[in-house]
Design a protein around this motif. Sequence first.
Motif, short mmCIF file in Angstrom:
data_model
loop_
_atom_site.label_atom_id
_atom_site.label_comp_id
_atom_site.label_asym_id
_atom_site.label_seq_id
_atom_site.Cartn_x
_atom_site.Cartn_y
_atom_site.Cartn_z
N VAL A 36 0.87 -1.18 0.00
CA VAL A 36 0.00 0.00 0.00
C VAL A 36 0.90 1.23 0.00
N SER A 40 -0.51 7.86 1.36
CA SER A 40 -1.96 7.97 1.54
C SER A 40 -2.36 7.64 2.97
N GLN A 42 -4.47 5.42 3.76
CA GLN A 42 -4.53 3.96 3.81
C GLN A 42 -3.15 3.36 4.05
N GLU A 115 -9.02 0.08 -1.78
CA GLU A 115 -9.61 1.40 -1.55
C GLU A 115 -8.70 2.49 -2.07
N GLN A 116 -7.42 2.31 -1.87
CA GLN A 116 -6.46 3.31 -2.36
C GLN A 116 -6.47 3.37 -3.88
N ARG A 117 -6.52 2.22 -4.52
CA ARG A 117 -6.52 2.19 -6.00
C ARG A 117 -7.80 2.79 -6.57
#
Length: 120
Positions: A36, A40, A42, A115-117
Amino acid sequence: MEWSQYPLVRLYASVLAALFITLAAIWRVQRGAQAVAAGSPQGRTARLWAWVYAAGALAWWGYATYTGYGRFLGDAALARMISTDTLISLALFIGAIAWGGALMLQLVLRLLGNEQRRGG
């Protein structure tokens, strides 16, 4: 070399095996957290949870080692009587609990990565 001269060798080998299995689970979680991106929210959450897991897994290893092996470490006669199957089972039990937590946390880390993507 006769193994009966060193009654605690099997016991120490089992403790070290449990430690290596636990460290492998920690390494796996740390690698999952590194997937990850760090900048971010996340990524910060993933790294925090990875370090919390590492502390918890090492605490679990310490507690399980103390309760599982502790009674045998004080007395060489008891250490001689414990069977190899018991030592292997105990090391695998400690490692299985650590790996169970690692696999569950990896699911959470994967969700954070997804979620980050998505841009969330």
